[in-house]
Design a protein around this motif. Structure first.
Motif, PDB file in Angstrom:
ATOM      1  N   MET A   1       4.343-115.830 -23.149  1.00 54.51           N
ATOM      2  CA  MET A   1       3.128-115.232 -23.379  1.00 54.51           C
ATOM      3  C   MET A   1       2.870-113.882 -22.745  1.00 54.51           C
ATOM      4  O   MET A   1       3.419-113.806 -21.620  1.00 54.51           O
ATOM      5  CB  MET A   1       2.107-116.151 -22.745  1.00 54.51           C
ATOM      6  N   SER A   2       2.509-113.003 -23.358  1.00 58.29           N
ATOM      7  CA  SER A   2       2.405-111.608 -22.985  1.00 58.29           C
ATOM      8  C   SER A   2       1.144-111.378 -22.341  1.00 58.29           C
ATOM      9  O   SER A   2       0.195-111.913 -23.233  1.00 58.29           O
ATOM     10  CB  SER A   2       2.989-110.700 -23.983  1.00 58.29           C
ATOM     11  N   GLN A   3       1.023-110.584 -21.772  1.00 61.28           N
ATOM     12  CA  GLN A   3      -0.501-109.981 -21.517  1.00 61.28           C
ATOM     13  C   GLN A   3      -0.548-108.582 -21.100  1.00 61.28           C
ATOM     14  O   GLN A   3       0.311-108.034 -20.303  1.00 61.28           O
ATOM     15  CB  GLN A   3      -0.826-110.782 -20.143  1.00 61.28           C
ATOM     16  N   ALA A   4      -1.438-107.956 -21.771  1.00 60.21           N
ATOM     17  CA  ALA A   4      -1.553-106.325 -21.330  1.00 60.21           C
ATOM     18  C   ALA A   4      -2.468-106.259 -19.990  1.00 60.21           C
ATOM     19  O   ALA A   4      -3.455-106.707 -19.964  1.00 60.21           O
ATOM     20  CB  ALA A   4      -2.275-105.829 -22.501  1.00 60.21           C
ATOM     21  N   PHE A   5      -1.993-105.385 -19.352  1.00 64.21           N
ATOM     22  CA  PHE A   5      -2.649-104.820 -18.134  1.00 64.21           C
ATOM     23  C   PHE A   5      -3.110-103.604 -17.823  1.00 64.21           C
ATOM     24  O   PHE A   5      -4.271-103.534 -17.297  1.00 64.21           O
ATOM     25  CB  PHE A   5      -1.460-104.943 -16.884  1.00 64.21           C
ATOM     26  N   LEU A  18       5.614-109.962 -19.878  1.00 65.41           N
ATOM     27  CA  LEU A  18       6.601-111.067 -20.484  1.00 65.41           C
ATOM     28  C   LEU A  18       7.094-111.751 -19.350  1.00 65.41           C
ATOM     29  O   LEU A  18       8.312-111.653 -18.907  1.00 65.41           O
ATOM     30  CB  LEU A  18       7.499-110.440 -21.282  1.00 65.41           C
ATOM     31  N   GLY A  19       6.275-112.844 -18.947  1.00 63.99           N
ATOM     32  CA  GLY A  19       7.022-113.663 -17.695  1.00 63.99           C
ATOM     33  C   GLY A  19       7.132-113.053 -16.816  1.00 63.99           C
ATOM     34  O   GLY A  19       5.919-112.525 -16.166  1.00 63.99           O
ATOM     35  N   GLN A  20       8.176-112.999 -15.993  1.00 62.33           N
ATOM     36  CA  GLN A  20       8.426-112.050 -14.842  1.00 62.33           C
ATOM     37  C   GLN A  20       8.714-110.629 -14.940  1.00 62.33           C
ATOM     38  O   GLN A  20       8.851-110.017 -13.819  1.00 62.33           O
ATOM     39  CB  GLN A  20       9.187-113.013 -14.020  1.00 62.33           C
ATOM     40  N   VAL A  21       8.850-109.982 -16.069  1.00 60.76           N
ATOM     41  CA  VAL A  21       9.115-108.926 -16.541  1.00 60.76           C
ATOM     42  C   VAL A  21       7.966-108.008 -16.837  1.00 60.76           C
ATOM     43  O   VAL A  21       6.936-108.537 -17.784  1.00 60.76           O
ATOM     44  CB  VAL A  21      10.261-108.825 -17.443  1.00 60.76           C
ATOM     45  N   LEU A  22       7.701-106.786 -16.739  1.00 61.48           N
ATOM     46  CA  LEU A  22       6.846-105.815 -17.154  1.00 61.48           C
ATOM     47  C   LEU A  22       7.498-105.174 -18.115  1.00 61.48           C
ATOM     48  O   LEU A  22       8.569-104.546 -17.958  1.00 61.48           O
ATOM     49  CB  LEU A  22       6.140-104.926 -15.913  1.00 61.48           C
ATOM     50  N   VAL A  46       3.205-104.721 -10.475  1.00 62.15           N
ATOM     51  CA  VAL A  46       4.211-105.379  -9.814  1.00 62.15           C
ATOM     52  C   VAL A  46       3.900-106.229  -8.791  1.00 62.15           C
ATOM     53  O   VAL A  46       4.000-107.601  -8.844  1.00 62.15           O
ATOM     54  CB  VAL A  46       5.489-104.330  -9.434  1.00 62.15           C
ATOM     55  N   VAL A  47       2.919-105.874  -7.831  1.00 56.65           N
ATOM     56  CA  VAL A  47       2.316-106.639  -6.855  1.00 56.65           C
ATOM     57  C   VAL A  47       1.508-107.498  -7.276  1.00 56.65           C
ATOM     58  O   VAL A  47       1.542-108.922  -7.060  1.00 56.65           O
ATOM     59  CB  VAL A  47       1.573-105.510  -5.785  1.00 56.65           C
ATOM     60  N   ALA A  48       0.394-107.200  -8.191  1.00 55.06           N
ATOM     61  CA  ALA A  48      -0.341-108.438  -8.842  1.00 55.06           C
ATOM     62  C   ALA A  48       0.367-109.492  -9.382  1.00 55.06           C
ATOM     63  O   ALA A  48      -0.162-110.579  -9.308  1.00 55.06           O
ATOM     64  CB  ALA A  48      -1.482-107.568  -9.509  1.00 55.06           C
ATOM     65  N   SER A  49       1.152-109.221 -10.119  1.00 52.13           N
ATOM     66  CA  SER A  49       1.953-110.237 -11.101  1.00 52.13           C
ATOM     67  C   SER A  49       2.904-110.678 -10.530  1.00 52.13           C
ATOM     68  O   SER A  49       3.431-112.043 -10.830  1.00 52.13           O
ATOM     69  CB  SER A  49       2.241-109.450 -12.531  1.00 52.13           C
ATOM     70  N   GLY A  50       3.606-110.103  -9.517  1.00 55.88           N
ATOM     71  CA  GLY A  50       4.850-110.801  -8.968  1.00 55.88           C
ATOM     72  C   GLY A  50       6.117-110.564  -9.702  1.00 55.88           C
ATOM     73  O   GLY A  50       6.913-111.198  -9.494  1.00 55.88           O
ATOM     74  N   ALA A  51       6.032-109.598 -10.400  1.00 52.00           N
ATOM     75  CA  ALA A  51       7.102-109.369 -11.555  1.00 52.00           C
ATOM     76  C   ALA A  51       8.598-109.058 -10.771  1.00 52.00           C
ATOM     77  O   ALA A  51       8.437-108.278  -9.632  1.00 52.00           O
ATOM     78  CB  ALA A  51       6.544-108.223 -12.396  1.00 52.00           C
ATOM     79  N   THR A  52       9.558-109.480 -11.398  1.00 55.08           N
ATOM     80  CA  THR A  52      10.590-109.088 -10.826  1.00 55.08           C
ATOM     81  C   THR A  52      11.556-108.131 -11.545  1.00 55.08           C
ATOM     82  O   THR A  52      12.638-107.689 -11.114  1.00 55.08           O
ATOM     83  CB  THR A  52      11.636-110.581 -10.339  1.00 55.08           C
ATOM     84  N   GLY A  53      11.032-107.448 -12.632  1.00 46.85           N
ATOM     85  CA  GLY A  53      11.749-106.834 -13.624  1.00 46.85           C
ATOM     86  C   GLY A  53      10.747-105.816 -14.185  1.00 46.85           C
ATOM     87  O   GLY A  53       9.688-106.270 -14.694  1.00 46.85           O
ATOM     88  N   LEU A 121      20.038-108.704 -18.430  1.00 50.46           N
ATOM     89  CA  LEU A 121      20.634-108.008 -17.391  1.00 50.46           C
ATOM     90  C   LEU A 121      19.551-108.415 -16.118  1.00 50.46           C
ATOM     91  O   LEU A 121      20.384-108.766 -14.894  1.00 50.46           O
ATOM     92  CB  LEU A 121      20.493-106.655 -17.397  1.00 50.46           C
ATOM     93  N   LEU A 122      18.446-108.776 -16.389  1.00 50.30           N
ATOM     94  CA  LEU A 122      17.345-109.128 -15.510  1.00 50.30           C
ATOM     95  C   LEU A 122      17.415-110.532 -15.233  1.00 50.30           C
ATOM     96  O   LEU A 122      16.701-111.190 -14.393  1.00 50.30           O
ATOM     97  CB  LEU A 122      16.000-108.675 -15.577  1.00 50.30           C
ATOM     98  N   ASP A 123      18.433-111.343 -15.736  1.00 43.56           N
ATOM     99  CA  ASP A 123      18.503-112.763 -15.804  1.00 43.56           C
ATOM    100  C   ASP A 123      17.265-113.391 -16.231  1.00 43.56           C
ATOM    101  O   ASP A 123      16.938-114.437 -15.433  1.00 43.56           O
ATOM    102  CB  ASP A 123      19.108-113.177 -14.199  1.00 43.56           C
ATOM    103  N   VAL A 124      16.686-112.836 -17.157  1.00 41.25           N
ATOM    104  CA  VAL A 124      15.553-113.970 -17.712  1.00 41.25           C
ATOM    105  C   VAL A 124      15.773-114.169 -19.040  1.00 41.25           C
ATOM    106  O   VAL A 124      16.249-113.635 -19.780  1.00 41.25           O
ATOM    107  CB  VAL A 124      14.322-112.547 -17.827  1.00 41.25           C
ATOM    108  N   PRO A 125      15.418-115.573 -19.329  1.00 37.74           N
ATOM    109  CA  PRO A 125      15.785-116.200 -20.528  1.00 37.74           C
ATOM    110  C   PRO A 125      15.091-115.383 -21.523  1.00 37.74           C
ATOM    111  O   PRO A 125      13.873-115.090 -21.637  1.00 37.74           O
ATOM    112  CB  PRO A 125      14.980-117.400 -20.565  1.00 37.74           C
ATOM    113  N   VAL A 126      15.836-115.089 -22.605  1.00 39.01           N
ATOM    114  CA  VAL A 126      15.453-114.453 -23.893  1.00 39.01           C
ATOM    115  C   VAL A 126      14.856-115.591 -24.701  1.00 39.01           C
ATOM    116  O   VAL A 126      15.766-116.329 -25.176  1.00 39.01           O
ATOM    117  CB  VAL A 126      16.602-113.517 -24.698  1.00 39.01           C
ATOM    118  N   PRO A 127      13.681-115.574 -25.492  1.00 35.06           N
ATOM    119  CA  PRO A 127      13.307-116.593 -26.171  1.00 35.06           C
ATOM    120  C   PRO A 127      14.139-116.504 -27.629  1.00 35.06           C
ATOM    121  O   PRO A 127      14.580-115.517 -28.081  1.00 35.06           O
ATOM    122  CB  PRO A 127      11.965-116.245 -26.726  1.00 35.06           C
ATOM    123  N   SER A 128      14.385-117.497 -28.063  1.00 34.78           N
ATOM    124  CA  SER A 128      15.208-117.611 -29.361  1.00 34.78           C
ATOM    125  C   SER A 128      14.336-116.688 -30.618  1.00 34.78           C
ATOM    126  O   SER A 128      13.077-116.992 -30.723  1.00 34.78           O
ATOM    127  CB  SER A 128      15.627-119.001 -29.971  1.00 34.78           C
TER     128      SER A 128
END
Length: 139
Positions: A1-5, A18-22, A46-53, A121-128
């Motif tokens: 699920m994507s969310q616009a900030f 997109l999950g843990q990625v912005l 990044v801080v508010a969402s806890g994003a890792t990428g 590269l960010l080790d995030v699963p890519v949806p099929s």
């Protein structure tokens, strides 16, 4: 699920989650005030969402100058300090040549040819691509 900030209002570049990625898509020229706002928005998100990428798509950018190169390097440095890795995607050959000619090394930035490659590269699963398709196994 994507969310616009942040919305596409004047002086803002949309930041999608997109999950843990912005995901940020740059279009055209990035002016000083827009660049500063993007840096602030990304750091806060990044801080508010806890994003890792953070994935920055520059496929819509025709020309990269030293200003944009510095902005991208600063975004990567800020994200790294906040425990998120930054990947640039969509770089055109002419843009790569210009960056080399300008002597910009862009420390802290990783590059990938596509958003999918950046997610890997960010080790995030890519949806099929199609619903119900099996996901590739990870080693």
């Amino acid at each position: 699920m994507s969310q616009a900030f942040s919305g596409p209002s004047a002086g803002h570049v949309p930041v999608l989650r997109l999950g843990q990625v912005l995901l940020v898509t740059l279009q055209g020229d990035l002016h000083d005030s827009t660049a500063q706002q993007l840096q602030q928005d990304l750091s806060e998100t990044v801080v508010a969402s806890g994003a890792t990428g953070v994935v920055i798509d520059i496929s819509g950018v025709e020309i990269v100058d030293s200003f944009l190169g510095r902005v991208l390097a600063e975004i990567a440095a800020q994200s790294s300090l906040l425990a998120a890795r930054t990947v640039i995607v969509g770089m055109r050959p002419a843009v790569a040549i210009t960056l080399v000619e300008l002597g910009l090394t862009l420390p802290g930035l990783h590059t990938a040819l596509s958003t999918e490659a950046a997610m890997e590269l960010l080790d995030v699963p890519v949806p099929s691509a199609r619903p119900g398709a099996p996901r590739p196994e990870r080693p």
